[in-house]
Design a protein around this motif. Structure first.
Motif, PDB file in Angstrom:
ATOM      1  N   GLY A 204       2.668   4.626 -15.204  1.00 11.72           N
ATOM      2  CA  GLY A 204       1.859   3.630 -15.589  1.00 11.72           C
ATOM      3  C   GLY A 204       2.019   2.643 -16.852  1.00 11.72           C
ATOM      4  O   GLY A 204       1.668   1.613 -16.683  1.00 11.72           O
ATOM      5  N   VAL A 205       3.274   2.990 -17.353  1.00  9.88           N
ATOM      6  CA  VAL A 205       3.745   2.227 -18.472  1.00  9.88           C
ATOM      7  C   VAL A 205       4.385   0.986 -18.151  1.00  9.88           C
ATOM      8  O   VAL A 205       3.908  -0.146 -18.654  1.00  9.88           O
ATOM      9  N   GLY A 206       5.012   0.985 -16.778  1.00 11.27           N
ATOM     10  CA  GLY A 206       5.634  -0.222 -16.128  1.00 11.27           C
ATOM     11  C   GLY A 206       4.541  -1.178 -15.905  1.00 11.27           C
ATOM     12  O   GLY A 206       4.790  -2.262 -16.213  1.00 11.27           O
ATOM     13  N   VAL A 207       3.717  -0.711 -15.248  1.00  8.87           N
ATOM     14  CA  VAL A 207       2.560  -1.919 -14.781  1.00  8.87           C
ATOM     15  C   VAL A 207       1.911  -2.149 -15.855  1.00  8.87           C
ATOM     16  O   VAL A 207       1.497  -3.388 -15.950  1.00  8.87           O
ATOM     17  N   GLY A 208       1.616  -1.414 -17.179  1.00  8.69           N
ATOM     18  CA  GLY A 208       0.812  -1.846 -18.202  1.00  8.69           C
ATOM     19  C   GLY A 208       1.485  -3.011 -19.087  1.00  8.69           C
ATOM     20  O   GLY A 208       1.130  -3.957 -19.315  1.00  8.69           O
TER      21      GLY A 208
ATOM     22  N   ALA B 279      -2.420   7.532 -14.338  1.00  9.82           N
ATOM     23  CA  ALA B 279      -1.566   6.401 -14.226  1.00  9.82           C
ATOM     24  C   ALA B 279      -2.455   5.285 -14.616  1.00  9.82           C
ATOM     25  O   ALA B 279      -1.954   4.285 -15.276  1.00  9.82           O
ATOM     26  N   ALA B 280      -3.485   4.942 -14.312  1.00 12.31           N
ATOM     27  CA  ALA B 280      -4.280   4.047 -14.290  1.00 12.31           C
ATOM     28  C   ALA B 280      -4.605   3.736 -15.786  1.00 12.31           C
ATOM     29  O   ALA B 280      -4.648   2.645 -16.493  1.00 12.31           O
ATOM     30  N   ALA B 281      -5.094   4.796 -16.354  1.00 13.69           N
ATOM     31  CA  ALA B 281      -5.332   4.826 -17.618  1.00 13.69           C
ATOM     32  C   ALA B 281      -4.260   4.691 -18.449  1.00 13.69           C
ATOM     33  O   ALA B 281      -4.206   4.005 -19.650  1.00 13.69           O
ATOM     34  N   VAL B 282      -2.916   5.145 -18.423  1.00 16.99           N
ATOM     35  CA  VAL B 282      -1.951   4.873 -19.023  1.00 16.99           C
ATOM     36  C   VAL B 282      -1.544   3.416 -18.872  1.00 16.99           C
ATOM     37  O   VAL B 282      -1.102   2.798 -20.149  1.00 16.99           O
ATOM     38  N   ALA B 283      -1.456   2.793 -17.793  1.00 15.26           N
ATOM     39  CA  ALA B 283      -1.311   1.404 -17.586  1.00 15.26           C
ATOM     40  C   ALA B 283      -2.402   0.544 -18.324  1.00 15.26           C
ATOM     41  O   ALA B 283      -1.952  -0.526 -19.026  1.00 15.26           O
ATOM     42  N   SER B 284      -3.520   0.971 -18.392  1.00 17.42           N
ATOM     43  CA  SER B 284      -4.553   0.121 -19.166  1.00 17.42           C
ATOM     44  C   SER B 284      -4.372   0.479 -20.588  1.00 17.42           C
ATOM     45  O   SER B 284      -4.422  -0.721 -21.367  1.00 17.42           O
ATOM     46  N   ALA B 285      -4.097   1.362 -21.104  1.00 18.38           N
ATOM     47  CA  ALA B 285      -3.882   1.520 -22.529  1.00 18.38           C
ATOM     48  C   ALA B 285      -2.374   0.911 -23.042  1.00 18.38           C
ATOM     49  O   ALA B 285      -2.487   0.323 -24.138  1.00 18.38           O
ATOM     50  N   THR B 286      -1.551   0.943 -22.196  1.00 20.14           N
ATOM     51  CA  THR B 286      -0.245   0.243 -22.394  1.00 20.14           C
ATOM     52  C   THR B 286      -0.550  -1.370 -22.582  1.00 20.14           C
ATOM     53  O   THR B 286       0.016  -1.915 -23.608  1.00 20.14           O
ATOM     54  N   ALA B 287      -1.009  -1.775 -21.578  1.00 20.13           N
ATOM     55  CA  ALA B 287      -1.417  -3.224 -21.795  1.00 20.13           C
ATOM     56  C   ALA B 287      -2.310  -3.565 -22.715  1.00 20.13           C
ATOM     57  O   ALA B 287      -1.998  -4.606 -23.271  1.00 20.13           O
TER      58      ALA B 287
END
Length: 425
Positions: free
Chosen positions: A182-186, A210-218
């Motif tokens: 998810g980090v890459g997408v974020g 993964a969705a939560a990690v992507a959102s948090a990274t963004a």
């Protein structure tokens, strides 16, 4: 006793020398064609990259980032339109010579093309026992020939770097349930909002972590930018994000989105927003439904490809260099065609191969490289004009419907089974 004449050895498919020569000829021919394909785009002269660097100079001088404007003969006026986090990463490049920045961006794009093409093609090579070096070389050359790649390089865009982040996440980290999935997408979403559609894809496929990690990274990247440039960040998220006119003319043929298609019917007026939102809702719902089905069937590549096509269609502005997602679509079609090898699948194999070749031909020829669509808004007024000016939109809609979901074939050994489970599809 007369000596019988000896016939020369026949050249057959088993002749390694003949095969090598044919492969070298094919590679040389592809290399020879590339300059002709890139020639029309040389006029861009890294135009977008120069805007980025000029905007960084403007910002460094103490001016508001989003006040930077540059005249353009086609679009009227162009601005810096990326999120503030992108500006943070671009700012150091404004401190070095423009020529060095051009070289760095071009090299990074070329490396990204090689890396991502290898990720896409290697599983197909293994499944069908194709010649590895030759197939990879041809694949890389074909991707370099595609209009979106040409436009990315000649404009000096960052699209391929975003593709690396997205593919690394969705082909490897997410299927393997890595901690950093998810980090890459974020990061890609924080750099350029288009990849946010892949967070929706993660939700649709119930990849909650993964969705939560992507959102948090963004969010973290966005907050970092806000801490460094609070005024510019506030202005972007509350004003500039919602102003499509800052990005360019929506009716211009280079905008291959549904909104662009509708705009070309109504130019110079804007299309009806309610109609657009209705079409977007239908296309997004159907495309993400198919993408989720593909992911549940274990076909991660088809799932993310469909999602990328959905993103290109529903975004108000989708320039030709944004639509990388035809490339994995061709890989999926070619793989499915090679897999349809039973006698009763002949018609399916021919259809899939034809669609793969047709798609490749269209995205190599393109919709803007070899046409001068003029600078004034012109309505679409006949069927031929409609097809010519909306080629990518129509192709995206077609692929949303017909792109096959590949099913893993049964294997005989445990070793092969493990290999298939860990190889991105």
């Amino acid at each position: 006793m007369p000596v019988k004449p000896v016939a020369p050895p026949a050249v057959t498919d088993d002749d390694p020398g003949g095969r090598t020569v044919r492969r070298l000829v094919a590679i040389v021919a592809l290399i020879a064609v590339l300059p002709a394909l890139y020639l029309p785009g040389l006029v861009h002269n890294f135009f977008d990259l120069k805007i980025y660097m000029s905007a960084m100079d403007w910002w460094t001088a103490g001016h508001p980032l989003y006040d930077y404007v540059q005249p353009d003969r086609v679009q009227g006026e162009l601005y810096f339109t990326y999120p503030p986090f992108s500006a943070l990463l671009l700012w150091p490049f404004g401190l070095i010579r423009l020529g060095a920045t051009v070289v760095i961006f071009t090299v990074l794009t070329l490396v990204a093309v090689v890396v991502t093409t290898r990720w896409l093609v290697t599983p197909v090579i293994a499944r069908h026992h194709l010649p590895r070096t030759f197939t990879l070389t041809v694949a890389v050359l074909l991707v370099l020939a595609v209009e979106s790649t040409r436009e990315t390089i000649t404009f000096g865009q960052i699209n391929m770097l975003l593709v690396v982040l997205i593919l690394a996440d969705l082909l490897f980290a997410v299927p393997q349930a890595r901690r950093w999935a998810g980090v890459g997408v974020g990061l890609a979403t924080a750099l350029k909002l288009f990849p946010g559609i892949f967070i929706v894809y993660l939700l649709a496929t119930r990849r909650w972590r993964a969705a939560a990690v992507a959102s948090a990274t963004a969010a973290a990247a966005t907050l970092l930018a806000a801490a460094v440039a609070p005024r510019d960040s506030w202005r972007f998220w509350t004003q500039e994000l919602w102003d499509n006119d800052r990005v360019g003319r929506t009716d211009y043929t280079g905008n291959q989105s549904l909104f662009g298609l509708l705009s070309r019917f109504t130019a110079p007026e804007k299309p009806d927003r309610l109609l657009w939102l209705l079409v977007v809702a239908v296309v997004a719902a159907y495309g993400l439904w198919r993408a989720a089905r593909a992911a549940r069937a274990g076909d991660a590549l088809t799932g993310l490809t469909l999602t990328g096509l959905v993103g290109a269609l529903v975004s108000p502005i989708t320039w030709t260099h944004h639509i990388y997602w035809f490339v994995p679509a061709v890989v999926v079609l070619a793989d499915a065609a090679l897999s349809a090898n039973r006698p009763e699948e002949f018609r399916r194999r021919r259809w899939l191969a034809g669609l793969a070749v047709g798609t490749a031909a269209l995205i190599i020829y393109g919709v803007v490289s070899f046409h001068d669509w003029g600078v004034a808004p012109v309505r679409t007024d006949d069927p031929v004009d409609f097809v010519a000016r909306n080629g990518y939109v129509l192709l995206s809609l077609l692929l949303l419907v017909v792109l096959p979901v590949r099913v893993a074939r049964p294997v005989r050994t445990v070793e092969k089974s493990h290999q298939m489970d860990t190889t991105p599809q």
